[in-house]
Design a protein around this motif. Structure first.
Motif, short mmCIF file in Angstrom:
data_model
loop_
_atom_site.label_atom_id
_atom_site.label_comp_id
_atom_site.label_asym_id
_atom_site.label_seq_id
_atom_site.Cartn_x
_atom_site.Cartn_y
_atom_site.Cartn_z
N PHE A 90 0.84 -1.20 0.00
CA PHE A 90 0.00 0.00 0.00
C PHE A 90 0.88 1.24 0.00
N SER A 91 0.53 2.21 -0.82
CA SER A 91 1.19 3.51 -0.79
C SER A 91 0.18 4.56 -1.26
N PRO A 92 0.46 5.83 -1.02
CA PRO A 92 -0.48 6.86 -1.50
C PRO A 92 -0.69 6.79 -3.02
N GLU A 93 0.22 6.09 -3.70
CA GLU A 93 0.11 5.98 -5.16
C GLU A 93 -0.72 4.79 -5.61
N GLY A 94 -1.19 3.97 -4.65
CA GLY A 94 -2.05 2.87 -5.05
C GLY A 94 -1.82 1.59 -4.29
N ILE A 95 -2.39 0.52 -4.83
CA ILE A 95 -2.36 -0.80 -4.20
C ILE A 95 -1.68 -1.75 -5.18
N PHE A 96 -0.65 -2.47 -4.70
CA PHE A 96 0.20 -3.25 -5.59
C PHE A 96 0.41 -4.67 -5.05
N LYS A 97 0.58 -5.59 -5.98
CA LYS A 97 1.06 -6.94 -5.67
C LYS A 97 2.17 -7.26 -6.65
N GLU B 177 -2.31 2.90 10.59
CA GLU B 177 -1.54 3.40 9.44
C GLU B 177 -2.20 2.98 8.13
N LEU B 178 -2.72 1.75 8.10
CA LEU B 178 -3.40 1.27 6.89
C LEU B 178 -4.68 2.07 6.64
N ALA B 179 -5.42 2.38 7.70
CA ALA B 179 -6.63 3.20 7.54
C ALA B 179 -6.28 4.54 6.92
N MET B 180 -5.18 5.13 7.35
CA MET B 180 -4.73 6.41 6.82
C MET B 180 -4.32 6.28 5.34
#
Length: 390
Positions: free
Chosen positions: A217-224, A247-250
């Protein structure tokens, strides 16, 4: 109540399709070898009830947002922005949910007990195993209120069409991907989530599965593995994310703000999930025939059930008699929750077992199943399928 005895599904068959939670910790069978017989009139009443209830819940959620009543529902402060954002933009489509209802059989009126709107379980049982029981017992597979699988497939397509019609899906779909995720260690959650991933794939989406601790998770999106996913489905309650993974909620809120991914079920389903919404419903629709009186204080002179707003599996439930004495209570980990007090109602009953209807909702009512157990349905409640009387 009328029942049809059936031959139970073989455990070897259940294991072969991934259904491993067929036996409870006490060694008893989780799947009942009976089907509740329902009439077409009763089925129609369940269908109409959940469609009406959904519209009412939407109105109650709007009231909470408009009047800033989040605290009454026990909503964590860290999720309020995410709730408002998801509510205001229709791309945050509500995928599926389950209404738990008392009554509906033997001329007992249907009453809303609670709304499992965020992470409802019993999906595999309702969508797959009920059909399998009919098929194995050479019964007419059409005699069931159960289009849950097909309704989910259509609702996945509505993530793109954003309207009732799904005909435009192929035209508008541009290869967007959905990553499905659950917590490692819960086989039931894993299989439920993988079933949803399978249905999404059948609907035409690219989909993949990953345990939550493997997702980036990052402000730029969700990745695998460096691959970006435009949609993210999590079978993890929003309130757990807020309380245990701040932190994940944020990050999820930032991802939504940056329009980098759409999260399912949307954050606003936490408003529906909170049993505090039952109090707001009663305020908006007092004495509505589908509702039970609910307050944040004990009901004077009325037998009622005290429930935590975010409790699960029948934990921390108390039954309070009309004179204020507590006649029954369960233990649990939700003592720090806010509580509501809901008017007590008798469930349909047979041979000392209470039966609660669960009706799934995916754009509209689409699947019926029952759970049976004691005074409070807990982790040892059994799943009971149904058949429509021909």
């Amino acid at each position: 109540m009328n029942f049809l005895k059936v031959k139970a599904l073989e455990k070897s068959y259940l294991e072969s399709i991934g259904f491993s939670w067929h036996t409870d910790n006490d060694g008893s069978e989780y799947l009942s070898n009976e089907l509740v017989q329902v009439s077409q009139k009763e089925v129609n009443a369940y269908y109409e009830a959940v469609n009406e209830l959904y519209d009412m819940v939407v109105a109650a959620a709007q009231e909470v947002i408009d009047e800033n009543r989040f605290d009454e529902l026990g909503i964590p402060f860290s999720l309020i922005d995410a709730i408002k954002m998801s509510w205001e933009n229709e791309v945050h489509w509500h995928l599926y949910s389950r209404f738990d209802l008392a009554g509906g059989l033997d001329n007992k009126p249907i009453k809303l007990i609670e709304f499992n709107a965020d992470t409802p379980t019993s999906l595999f049982e309702t969508a797959i195993l009920q059909w399998a029981i009919l098929k194995q017992n050479a019964l007419d597979e059409s005699l069931q209120f159960n289009s849950l699988y097909e309704s989910l497939m259509d609702n996945f397509k509505r993530l793109v069409t954003l309207e009732e019609s799904v005909e435009g899906f192929e035209q508008y779909y541009q290869g967007w991907k959905i990553l499905f995720s659950s917590i490692a260690g819960s086989h039931e959650d894993e299989i439920t989530t993988k079933l949803l991933a399978h249905i999404a794939k059948e609907a035409g989406f690219e989909s993949d599965f990953s345990f939550i601790d493997e997702v980036e998770f990052s402000p730029e999106g969700i990745f695998k593995n460096g691959i970006n996913f435009e949609y993210f489905f999590k079978l993890i309650p929003w309130e757990n994310i807020a309380i245990e993974e701040g932190e994940l909620a944020m990050l999820l809120t930032q991802i939504m703000q940056n329009q980098k991914a759409i999260i399912l079920n949307p954050a606003y389903t936490l408003l529906f999930q909170s049993k505090g919404i039952l109090k707001v419903l009663w305020e908006l629709y007092p004495n509505h025939p589908l509702l039970l009186e609910t307050s944040d204080k004990p009901l004077v002179g009325k037998k009622c059930v005290k429930k935590p707003v975010f409790g699960r599996e029948g934990a921390n439930i108390s039954i309070i008699e009309a004179d204020g004495s507590v006649s029954f209570e369960t233990k649990g980990t939700y003592t720090n929750n806010k509580f509501v007090y809901q008017e007590f109602v008798e469930f349909n009953e047979h041979e000392g077992q209470k039966y609660q209807a669960g009706v799934f909702f995916a754009y509209d009512g689409c699947g019926l199943g029952f759970r049976k157990g004691g005074l409070v349905l807990d982790n040892f409640a059994k799943f009971v399928g149904h058949i429509i009387k021909a």
